[in-house]
Scaffold this active site. Structure first.
Site, short mmCIF file in Angstrom:
data_model
loop_
_atom_site.label_atom_id
_atom_site.label_comp_id
_atom_site.label_asym_id
_atom_site.label_seq_id
_atom_site.Cartn_x
_atom_site.Cartn_y
_atom_site.Cartn_z
N ARG A 33 1.13 1.97 -5.93
CA ARG A 33 1.35 0.90 -4.96
C ARG A 33 0.06 0.16 -4.59
O ARG A 33 0.09 -0.86 -3.90
CB ARG A 33 1.97 1.47 -3.68
N LYS A 45 3.29 -7.85 -20.99
CA LYS A 45 2.88 -6.45 -21.12
C LYS A 45 1.44 -6.37 -21.62
O LYS A 45 0.62 -5.64 -21.09
CB LYS A 45 3.75 -5.69 -22.12
N GLU A 103 -1.25 -7.75 -18.99
CA GLU A 103 -1.46 -7.01 -17.74
C GLU A 103 -2.15 -5.67 -17.94
O GLU A 103 -2.87 -5.21 -17.06
CB GLU A 103 -0.17 -6.87 -16.92
N LYS A 140 2.31 -1.86 -8.04
CA LYS A 140 3.68 -1.71 -8.55
C LYS A 140 4.70 -2.50 -7.72
O LYS A 140 5.56 -3.15 -8.28
CB LYS A 140 4.05 -0.22 -8.53
N CYS A 148 0.88 -1.17 0.00
CA CYS A 148 0.00 0.00 0.00
C CYS A 148 0.92 1.22 0.00
O CYS A 148 2.13 1.09 0.13
CB CYS A 148 -0.85 -0.01 1.25
N TRP A 164 -3.81 -1.62 -1.24
CA TRP A 164 -3.88 -2.80 -2.11
C TRP A 164 -4.29 -3.93 -1.18
O TRP A 164 -3.55 -4.33 -0.29
CB TRP A 164 -2.53 -3.09 -2.75
N HIS A 223 4.79 -28.29 -30.45
CA HIS A 223 4.53 -29.26 -29.39
C HIS A 223 3.23 -28.95 -28.64
O HIS A 223 3.02 -29.45 -27.54
CB HIS A 223 5.72 -29.31 -28.42
N ASN A 264 1.24 -0.89 5.82
CA ASN A 264 1.59 -1.52 4.54
C ASN A 264 2.31 -2.82 4.89
O ASN A 264 3.27 -2.79 5.65
CB ASN A 264 2.51 -0.58 3.76
N GLY A 265 1.82 -3.95 4.38
CA GLY A 265 2.45 -5.23 4.69
C GLY A 265 1.41 -6.24 5.14
O GLY A 265 0.22 -6.08 4.86
N GLU A 292 8.04 -11.39 -22.32
CA GLU A 292 7.81 -10.04 -21.78
C GLU A 292 6.72 -9.32 -22.60
O GLU A 292 5.88 -8.62 -22.05
CB GLU A 292 9.14 -9.25 -21.78
O1 M6R Z 1 9.85 -4.58 -8.55
P1 M6R Z 1 10.15 -5.90 -9.17
O2 M6R Z 1 10.98 -5.80 -10.39
O3 M6R Z 1 10.76 -6.87 -8.19
O4 M6R Z 1 8.74 -6.47 -9.59
C1 M6R Z 1 8.59 -7.73 -10.16
C2 M6R Z 1 7.22 -7.86 -10.78
O5 M6R Z 1 6.23 -7.70 -9.81
C3 M6R Z 1 7.00 -6.86 -11.90
O6 M6R Z 1 7.97 -6.95 -12.89
C4 M6R Z 1 5.60 -7.08 -12.54
O7 M6R Z 1 5.57 -8.30 -13.20
C5 M6R Z 1 5.26 -5.92 -13.47
N1 M6R Z 1 3.88 -5.56 -13.32
C6 M6R Z 1 5.49 -6.24 -14.90
O8 M6R Z 1 5.14 -5.20 -15.74
#
Ligand code: M6R
Length: 592
Positions: A27, A469, A472, A587, A2, A72, A488, A98-99, A465
């Site tokens: 966050r 992208k 998400e 994030k 959060c 969050w 396969h 937060n946590g 990747e």
């Molecule tokens: O802050 P980090 O690089 O450790 O985060 C890892 C993942 O949570 C982060 O890359 C996530 O997959 C992103 N939303 C990808 O765009």
């Protein structure tokens, strides 16, 4: 994961905290709230909506001590009751957290059954406020510290008591940074909420607390002993956290990449010996990471094994930490993380340390938990990344992999050539943005229901990747695959409605990828080809082509991922998605 922001000073803290919450929304954005401390009363304002709704609700309110939170959800659905701040039963104490408090259920049960406490929310966090009330006998700080001895798990906590002109906060596992500016103080999950007021900060370390009062601030350990902490100066300004005319942070961050990759290698590339990673006696590298950082780690494996002949293993941090890995003291375990706060990655590093391995970090956020835990490594210096979808951090992480390669490689001629190429990259990135129109191609495919992304060799992680992208931020199902694996299984999904994005560079696997394109074409699949050279086969097989500048093999992921980022962005935008804050995500994933 959060966001927390608090203000203590002489001016009205409301606009500062509200603006700060807006900046911390990356966050988490399930609900928002704040608490104002004024003349022995705590006023709580909260909403199950986002910070923009909180801003409307808080209109006209003023206070010199304010603490806010954007949530969050982990425990309890995102609703009004579960929104922070949470108060003690007698409403004398308010906290934001937060946590995750792992032993909240037993603490709650004990307070309810033995001491008749009543709880209002389903959160783990509420128990913090209740415990402070339980221990309170007139000394707020003592009650706060007693509360800290009871709770287990991860936390960044900020607390207020109605009868004390004081902010108390504590950190274990979740970040908190104190901003100081001539008698006024800020506390936040990262420095972005107060960047226009001060760049002077203290990053709280694990198991440290801070007390902020009119007389100043004190940093202490959880036993109450004072600790002298150094004030650091943040190296970036307010402009790095503003959209600067772009519609979304993600788009701004995509277009920043010529600059951010340069920031990553500047100062290091010609002074590679300054990289602070002990390399003596290292026989193997193990990368631990999640999400996009995991794909950057995979790119690192391709680069380091082929070019520097070092065995490399790449592990999802969440798997690594629970599967009793075989580790040796000659292993170097490297955490790769943009935020530096990802709980699984942090714990993976702690495990590696326990098992006597050397550890290092490839991290973006300076002073973050992972950076501190590792104590050595490479900061990628991509600047604040605010869009939830990681973009510029990925390309900077790949630069860091290349720097590591230069650092570990024994061939001076190879190193010199790679350094030269890396230095030319920013111009090639700019050239790509100037010449290619990804938007038009993306819009053509915006209604497709499913996408495949194919690559081989170093482009295989880039394909994954690209799929990540797209899913998400657009919520369209997509899969990234090594192109050779297609036959396969996944080839069963190909028909005239399935677009496949192929990454085709003129290298050792070029003809193999062309064969995979033929297989898709013969099943009437649509092909979007990202290539660095136009060939007869590519023209014949592709429905759409995006041309990227030619670069050395080690750097192709950097150029290849740019159109994939833009492709995802424009499809999501054309579908009206909330690009910077996609549903269900945050994030910094600082919970398991
Ligand atoms: O802050 P980090 O690089 O450790 O985060 C890892 C993942 O949570 C982060 O890359 C996530 O997959 C992103 N939303 C990808 O765009």
């Amino acid at each position: 994961m959060c966001g927390i922001v608090g203000y203590f000073g002489e001016r009205n803290g409301m606009p500062i905290v509200l603006q700060g919450l807006k900046r911390l929304e990356y966050r988490g954005y399930d609900s928002a709230g704040l608490v104002l401390l004024k003349e022995n009363t705590l006023e709580i304002i909260k909403t199950k909506g986002k910070v923009s709704e909180l801003i409307a609700l808080a209109n006209g309110r003023e206070a010199k001590i304010v603490v806010g939170h954007t949530r969050w959800s982990t425990h309890g659905e995102p609703n009004y009751i579960n929104a922070h701040p949470h108060t003690s039963m007698d409403n004398s104490i308010a906290i934001v957290h937060n946590g995750i408090i792992e032993n909240h259920a037993e603490l709650r049960k004990e307070l309810q059954e033995k001491y008749n406490f009543t709880f209002r929310s389903q959160t783990d966090s509420e128990v913090i406020a209740q415990l402070i009330q339980f221990f309170y006998k007139g000394d707020f700080e003592e009650a706060f510290r007693k509360m800290l001895t009871k709770i287990e798990g991860a936390f960044g906590i900020v607390a207020l008591h109605k009868d004390h002109k004081q902010i108390l906060c504590a950190r274990k596992g979740s970040p908190l940074v104190l901003g100081v500016n001539n008698g006024e103080f800020f506390i936040a999950s990262d420095p972005s909420p107060f960047l226009e007021y001060t760049k002077e900060v203290i990053y709280l370390n694990e198991k440290q607390m801070a007390s902020i009062e009119e007389t100043g601030y004190k940093i202490k350990d959880f036993n109450g002993f004072n600790i002298e902490m150094e004030i650091e100066t943040i190296p970036f300004g307010i402009e790095s956290i503003q959209k600067q005319g772009f519609e979304h942070f993600m788009l701004k961050e995509i277009y920043e990449q010529a600059e951010t990759i340069q920031n990553c290698f500047r100062g290091k590339i010609r002074h590679i010996e300054n990289i602070s990673i002990k390399k003596e006696n290292i026989k193997r590298i193990i990368f631990v990471s999640c999400g996009t950082s995991y794909y950057a780690s995979l790119v690192g494996k391709y680069i380091l094994e082929k070019s520097s002949h070092i065995p490399v293993v790449v592990e999802y941090a969440s798997e690594f930490r629970y599967r009793h890995p075989m580790l040796y003291p000659t292993d170097l375990v490297i955490a790769v993380s943009q935020s530096g706060e990802t709980a699984d990655t942090l714990e993976a590093i702690r495990l590696a340390k326990k098992l006597s391995c050397s550890v290092a970090g490839i991290v973006n956020v300076t002073g973050s938990s992972i950076a501190k835990e590792c104590g050595q490594g490479i900061y990628v210096h991509a600047g604040p990344e605010i869009g939830v979808a990681s973009t510029k951090a990925f390309t900077s992480q790949i630069i860091a992999m290349n720097l590591l390669n230069v650092y570990l490689n024994k061939d001076p001629y190879y190193r010199a050539e790679l350094i030269e190429e890396l230095e030319q990259l920013p111009e090639k990135v700019k050239a790509f943005f100037k010449t290619q129109d990804v938007k038009a191609i993306a819009e053509k495919y915006k209604d497709s229901k499913y996408f495949m992304f194919m690559g081989r060799d170093i482009n295989y992680p880039v394909a994954m990747e690209g799929a990540l992208k797209l899913k998400e931020i657009s919520y369209i199902p997509a899969e990234g695959y090594p192109a050779g694996e297609m036959k396969h299984g996944p080839i069963a999904l190909i028909d005239e409605n399935t677009p496949t994005v192929f990454l085709v560079t003129k290298d050792t696997v070029y003809t193999k990828v062309i064969s995979n394109m033929e297989e898709v074409k013969s099943r009437k699949g649509k092909i979007i080809c990202i290539c660095n050279e136009m060939t007869e086969e590519i023209e014949r097989l592709s429905d759409d082509i995006i041309l990227i500048p030619k670069v050395r093999w080690e750097c192709t992921p950097i150029l290849n991922v740019l159109p994939l980022q833009l492709f995802a962005y424009h499809i999501a935008n054309a579908n009206g998605r909330e690009i910077d804050q996609p549903r269900n995500l945050a994030k910094a994933v600082s919970v398991e």
